[in-house]
Design a protein around this motif. Structure first.
Motif, PDB file in Angstrom:
ATOM      1  N   GLU A 345      48.192  30.462  76.109  1.00 32.81           N
ATOM      2  CA  GLU A 345      48.669  29.524  75.695  1.00 32.81           C
ATOM      3  C   GLU A 345      46.663  28.918  75.566  1.00 32.81           C
ATOM      4  N   ASN A 346      46.457  28.848  76.446  1.00 34.92           N
ATOM      5  CA  ASN A 346      44.427  28.201  75.608  1.00 34.92           C
ATOM      6  C   ASN A 346      44.273  28.948  74.813  1.00 34.92           C
ATOM      7  N   LEU A 347      44.625  30.059  74.657  1.00 39.75           N
ATOM      8  CA  LEU A 347      43.830  30.820  74.017  1.00 39.75           C
ATOM      9  C   LEU A 347      44.203  31.048  72.615  1.00 39.75           C
ATOM     10  N   ARG A 348      45.505  30.598  72.661  1.00 37.75           N
ATOM     11  CA  ARG A 348      46.171  30.335  71.188  1.00 37.75           C
ATOM     12  C   ARG A 348      46.007  28.664  70.133  1.00 37.75           C
ATOM     13  N   ASP A 349      45.502  27.805  71.372  1.00 34.91           N
ATOM     14  CA  ASP A 349      45.211  26.347  70.861  1.00 34.91           C
ATOM     15  C   ASP A 349      44.021  26.520  70.909  1.00 34.91           C
ATOM     16  N   ALA A 350      43.007  26.984  71.073  1.00 35.61           N
ATOM     17  CA  ALA A 350      41.813  27.808  70.687  1.00 35.61           C
ATOM     18  C   ALA A 350      41.750  28.209  69.437  1.00 35.61           C
ATOM     19  N   ALA A 351      42.924  29.607  69.305  1.00 36.43           N
ATOM     20  CA  ALA A 351      42.851  29.817  67.971  1.00 36.43           C
ATOM     21  C   ALA A 351      43.130  28.685  66.912  1.00 36.43           C
ATOM     22  N   ASP A 352      44.417  28.540  66.717  1.00 38.44           N
ATOM     23  CA  ASP A 352      44.872  27.078  66.298  1.00 38.44           C
ATOM     24  C   ASP A 352      44.022  26.022  65.975  1.00 38.44           C
ATOM     25  N   LEU A 353      43.085  25.666  66.805  1.00 39.69           N
ATOM     26  CA  LEU A 353      41.454  24.757  67.081  1.00 39.69           C
ATOM     27  C   LEU A 353      40.829  25.030  65.518  1.00 39.69           C
ATOM     28  N   LEU A 354      40.473  26.741  65.896  1.00 35.28           N
ATOM     29  CA  LEU A 354      39.715  27.007  65.132  1.00 35.28           C
ATOM     30  C   LEU A 354      40.110  26.964  63.484  1.00 35.28           C
ATOM     31  N   SER A 355      41.389  27.869  64.343  1.00 34.32           N
ATOM     32  CA  SER A 355      41.972  27.649  61.895  1.00 34.32           C
ATOM     33  C   SER A 355      42.657  26.374  61.389  1.00 34.32           C
ATOM     34  N   THR A 356      42.666  25.463  62.660  1.00 34.22           N
ATOM     35  CA  THR A 356      42.953  24.492  61.533  1.00 34.22           C
ATOM     36  C   THR A 356      42.358  22.887  61.967  1.00 34.22           C
ATOM     37  N   ARG A 357      41.265  23.047  62.435  1.00 28.91           N
ATOM     38  CA  ARG A 357      39.966  22.111  62.334  1.00 28.91           C
ATOM     39  C   ARG A 357      38.924  22.710  61.903  1.00 28.91           C
ATOM     40  N   GLN A 358      38.439  23.367  63.337  1.00 26.67           N
ATOM     41  CA  GLN A 358      37.339  23.912  63.200  1.00 26.67           C
ATOM     42  C   GLN A 358      36.575  24.526  61.453  1.00 26.67           C
ATOM     43  N   LEU A 359      37.031  25.431  61.314  1.00 23.12           N
ATOM     44  CA  LEU A 359      36.995  26.197  60.237  1.00 23.12           C
ATOM     45  C   LEU A 359      36.793  25.378  59.103  1.00 23.12           C
ATOM     46  N   PRO A 360      37.763  24.584  59.092  1.00 23.01           N
ATOM     47  CA  PRO A 360      37.938  23.749  57.782  1.00 23.01           C
ATOM     48  C   PRO A 360      36.934  22.569  57.690  1.00 23.01           C
ATOM     49  N   ASP A 361      36.211  22.312  59.101  1.00 24.56           N
ATOM     50  CA  ASP A 361      35.800  20.813  58.672  1.00 24.56           C
ATOM     51  C   ASP A 361      34.260  21.111  58.186  1.00 24.56           C
ATOM     52  N   VAL A 362      33.859  22.755  59.432  1.00 19.64           N
ATOM     53  CA  VAL A 362      33.015  23.548  58.440  1.00 19.64           C
ATOM     54  C   VAL A 362      32.366  24.350  56.996  1.00 19.64           C
ATOM     55  N   MET A 363      33.788  24.155  56.836  1.00 19.51           N
ATOM     56  CA  MET A 363      33.754  24.294  55.311  1.00 19.51           C
ATOM     57  C   MET A 363      33.536  23.335  54.865  1.00 19.51           C
ATOM     58  N   ARG A 364      34.308  22.059  54.955  1.00 23.82           N
ATOM     59  CA  ARG A 364      34.227  20.740  54.213  1.00 23.82           C
ATOM     60  C   ARG A 364      32.470  20.433  54.792  1.00 23.82           C
ATOM     61  N   ARG A 365      31.760  20.037  55.540  1.00 23.60           N
ATOM     62  CA  ARG A 365      30.399  20.513  55.669  1.00 23.60           C
ATOM     63  C   ARG A 365      29.585  20.636  55.221  1.00 23.60           C
ATOM     64  N   LEU A 366      29.823  22.396  54.647  1.00 24.66           N
ATOM     65  CA  LEU A 366      29.138  23.427  53.821  1.00 24.66           C
ATOM     66  C   LEU A 366      29.451  23.221  52.276  1.00 24.66           C
ATOM     67  N   SER A 367      30.505  22.277  51.987  1.00 23.03           N
ATOM     68  CA  SER A 367      30.457  21.820  50.947  1.00 23.03           C
ATOM     69  C   SER A 367      29.663  20.747  50.646  1.00 23.03           C
ATOM     70  N   ALA A 368      29.692  19.845  50.743  1.00 21.82           N
ATOM     71  CA  ALA A 368      28.837  18.221  50.764  1.00 21.82           C
ATOM     72  C   ALA A 368      27.592  18.436  51.239  1.00 21.82           C
ATOM     73  N   GLY A 369      26.534  20.089  51.638  1.00 21.11           N
ATOM     74  CA  GLY A 369      25.443  20.348  52.161  1.00 21.11           C
ATOM     75  C   GLY A 369      24.746  20.519  52.811  1.00 21.11           C
ATOM     76  N   GLU A 370      25.137  20.014  54.050  1.00 19.06           N
ATOM     77  CA  GLU A 370      25.124  19.974  55.499  1.00 19.06           C
ATOM     78  C   GLU A 370      24.674  21.447  55.601  1.00 19.06           C
ATOM     79  N   ARG A 371      24.012  20.923  57.162  1.00 18.34           N
ATOM     80  CA  ARG A 371      23.365  21.793  58.124  1.00 18.34           C
ATOM     81  C   ARG A 371      24.646  22.805  58.887  1.00 18.34           C
ATOM     82  N   VAL A 372      25.069  23.653  59.341  1.00 19.78           N
ATOM     83  CA  VAL A 372      25.866  23.673  60.298  1.00 19.78           C
ATOM     84  C   VAL A 372      25.359  25.112  61.344  1.00 19.78           C
ATOM     85  N   ASP A 373      25.026  24.761  62.752  1.00 18.36           N
ATOM     86  CA  ASP A 373      24.691  25.696  63.470  1.00 18.36           C
ATOM     87  C   ASP A 373      26.423  26.657  64.147  1.00 18.36           C
ATOM     88  N   ALA A 374      26.430  27.822  63.537  1.00 21.66           N
ATOM     89  CA  ALA A 374      27.408  28.432  63.402  1.00 21.66           C
ATOM     90  C   ALA A 374      27.697  28.440  65.648  1.00 21.66           C
TER      91      ALA A 374
END
Length: 734
Positions: A345-374
């Protein structure tokens, strides 16, 4: 593995199911063993009650039949006198009562407690007693001899011993041996009773035939053999009872009487023992045997119950241990499943966090022109979650995959930003070149007098205008804004005229009279572009011989523009997909190149809060409704009047302009000054009676120049004399 019933849907359920299968199998085997063992033990505990319910009535009936056998032998062996017959009839009534009681006990008792062998033995006893009436009739009618009657009665008694053996056969081991010895001791008592009947028949007959004497001696020998064979095997307590009986007077008297009978022979056996002496010896011996067998049976039953209770206690302990082992295994399986499931479940939650929050947030920040540390955006799992087992290996692989996903997102976003910058740069350059081309074409139009050249220049001008719109579309899709700007509000009529002039099939557009509203300066270019895209879609997706109609209205302070075409229209699915594109234009998909215009319209509408919707046209096609909010509308300042035109040259014939009527297209008519605002129209020259002749080059040049100015005014959204700042900062870039 295919599950026979419902398939477990979680890993925890699968692990529990895998552990539950052997646990259930163990429980079933344990239950079967417990039922098997405790069933016999419980039956052994119930043995005394079962024997009292069924064995005691059988013993009573057998005892009465034995007495009736002796009296029947005496009746048949003696003369026809009243006394033996009366005694026999009285005994028959006592026997009948005992047999009836036995049958009632068998009929009313709980036969479910009995085994199949016990039920067969009891049924055989009932069947044997059913032959009693036939035997009695033969006895009373003296149709059989006395020794035959003894044999027949002995056959009726024999099933009773099978009942006793069946009722005591539940015991095992030494207990079973004891029970069998007790049954044989009861048979010894039967031999004594049979001897009594034979002696009674012999004394009544006064003589013995050799066959009758052989039967008597065989019975005596059988009793002695059975007694010598089974008595030594009795348990200590029962053997003590037997030894006491053997050393007692009744047993010695029986032995002495039997010896006398054996020594007298067939001729003297009837007189070897006195009648009173034999009667006393036989009765005392039978009762002594009965008491000894009863006491021995009680001792055996007590030992059987004690054995059963011990075995039940042992079985309960073993069963409890087995049940505890099954419960422990199931608990360990559930605990392990919970632990594994928690880590998964921890792995699943981490995958959900990546797909639902982290990656969209990274894409939003990248679209806004921010620099992102992977690395910072994809932190690894904790050490407790990433162990050394298979799940830990999956966790470490997930860490790598998550970091790679974020890095790929950053890389792709960087590539897209670079590509967008390149496309934007190219679009800006094209826009600058198109503006320069428009200025060049305008200069050429003003310098030439050739009508054919002017016509071709007008076509080039129109194509260049469309090229500018496409370049601006590319800029809009790249996320930037076009460079065209206006200094003041522009009337809606001029905005619509400019939009019509930017499409290819402008002649098919029917423009009605426009309201006097104006469009704010910062929204003019976007509204013109938006309407042009909708008008071009309407002309492209409708038959070429049909018209595209514009309608206007006001709703709640907003200006409504409706574009109606006469095409095939859109089905519900296509209309919903198009509406989704208009609502979410930022989700631009380059693969949907067939909807680039809708993406452009959606972005322009979102920029100014304009609502665009698609519906069914009253003409059968599609209606695009544009709701321009009050914030985009603005009051239009009165345009300055132009000086009156010079009188026409005498060489030029005067032409009457075609008036603009509602429902007639402004630009497609190619009428001079038709695209200008009504207040800018020049007064027509006075008509004269000069007939129209062929136009000379001077007239054609003036005509096309006027049309070109009107077209330019309509395209730019301002009167020709108003200074408009149209263009970009890169107009002069080479």
């Amino acid at each position: 593995m295919r599950w026979p019933l419902c398939r477990p849907r979680t890993v925890r359920a699968r692990i529990v199911a895998l552990a539950l299968a052997p646990a259930l199998a163990l429980t079933v085997l344990w239950s079967f063993a417990m039922v098997s063992v405790t069933g016999e033990l419980r039956a052994l505990i119930r043995l005394q009650g079962v024997y009292e319910d069924y064995g005691t009535p059988v013993d009573t009936a057998v005892g009465q039949i034995q007495i009736e056998r002796r009296l029947s032998a005496a009746y048949l062996g003696g003369p026809r006198t009243t006394a033996p017959a009366a005694a026999l009839l009285a005994q028959q009534r006592r026997t009948d009562r005992a047999v009836s009681a036995m049958r009632r006990a068998m009929a009313s008792g709980d036969r479910d407690r009995l085994t199949a062998r016990q039920r067969r033995a009891l049924d055989a006893m009932v069947t044997a007693t059913g032959k009693l009436e036939t035997l009695r009739r033969d006895v009373l009618a003296r149709r059989i001899v006395w020794d035959r009657a003894v044999t027949e009665y002995s056959a009726l008694v024999e099933p009773g011993f099978a009942v006793q053996s069946a009722l005591t056969a539940l015991q095992a081991g030494q207990l079973a041996r004891e029970a069998q010895i007790l049954v044989e001791l009861v048979r010894v008592r039967e031999f004594v009773s049979r001897e009594d009947a034979l002696v009674a028949g012999a004394r009544a007959a006064g003589t013995l035939t050799p066959a009758q004497y052989a039967l008597l001696t065989a019975t005596i020998e059988d009793r002695r053999v059975f007694e010598r064979t089974y008595a030594p095997d009795l348990p200590a307590d029962s053997r003590a009872l037997y030894e006491k009986f053997r050393d007692g007077a009744p047993h010695r008297a029986l032995e002495h009487a039997e010896d006398a009978l054996l020594a007298a022979g067939a001729d003297g056996a009837d007189e070897a023992v006195g009648a009173d002496t034999w009667r006393s010896v036989a009765d005392r011996a039978v009762h002594s045997y009965m008491r000894m067998c009863s006491r021995a049976a009680e001792y055996s039953a007590a030992r059987g119950r004690a054995f059963a209770y011990r075995e039940l206690t042992r079985a309960a302990v073993v069963g409890a241990i087995g049940l505890a082992a099954a419960a422990l295994s199931l608990w360990l399986a559930v605990r392990g499943a919970r632990r594994v499931s928690r880590r998964l479940e921890n792995l699943r939650d981490a995958a959900d966090l990546l797909s639902t929050r982290q990656l969209p947030d990274v894409m939003r920040r990248l679209s806004a022109g921010e620099r992102v540390d992977a690395v910072a955006e994809a932190p690894p799992l904790t050490a407790g979650e990433a162990g050394d087992d298979e799940i830990g290996q999956v966790g470490r692989s997930f860490n790598t995959a998550r970091l790679a996903a974020v890095e790929a997102a950053v890389h792709q976003a960087t590539l897209r930003q670079g590509l967008s910058a390149v496309l934007l740069n190219i679009a800006r350059r094209n826009q600058a070149l198109v503006h320069r081309q428009l200025k060049l074409v305008d200069t050429l139009e003003r310098r030439t007098d050739d009508p054919d050249v002017l016509s071709e220049l007008f076509r080039i001008d129109h194509l260049t205008t469309r090229m500018r719109r496409h370049a601006e579309s590319l800029i809009i899709l790249s996320g930037a804004a076009p460079g065209r700007r206006w200094r003041g509000p522009v009337p809606v009529a001029d905005v619509v005229a400019s939009a019509v002039s930017e499409i290819e099939a402008y002649a098919r557009v029917v423009v009605p009279p426009m309201p006097g509203d104006g469009i704010a300066a910062d929204a003019v270019a976007d509204v013109v572009h938006l309407l042009a895209e909708l008008l071009e879609n309407a002309t492209l997706f409708s038959p070429p011989h049909t018209e595209v109609t514009l309608r206007t209205a006001h709703e709640d302070g907003r200006l409504v523009l409706r574009v109606d075409d006469r095409g095939l229209g859109l089905d519900a699915g296509q209309r919903e997909e198009a509406a989704r594109t208009l609502r979410d234009p930022d989700a631009f998909d380059p693969t949907r190149h067939d909807r680039l215009g809708l993406y452009v319209v959606g972005r322009l509408a979102a920029r100014h809060g304009i609502e665009v919707s698609l519906g069914e046209s009253p003409y059968g096609g599609t209606t695009a409704t544009v709701l321009i909010p009050a914030g985009v509308l603005a009051a239009v300042e009165p345009a300055p009047t132009r000086p009156a035109p010079a009188p026409p040259s005498p060489r030029r014939p005067v032409r009457t302009p075609v008036p603009v009527t509602p429902g007639t297209a402004a630009l497609p008519t190619r009428t001079r000054q038709a695209s200008l605002a009504p207040e800018l129209h020049a007064d027509p020259p006075p008509a004269d009676d000069t007939p129209l002749g062929a136009a000379d080059p001077e007239e054609m040049r003036a005509l096309f120049a006027a049309f070109q100015r009107g077209l330019s005014d309509g395209r730019n959204g301002i009167p020709a004399d108003v200074n408009a700042d149209e263009g970009t900062d890169t107009d002069d870039v080479r």
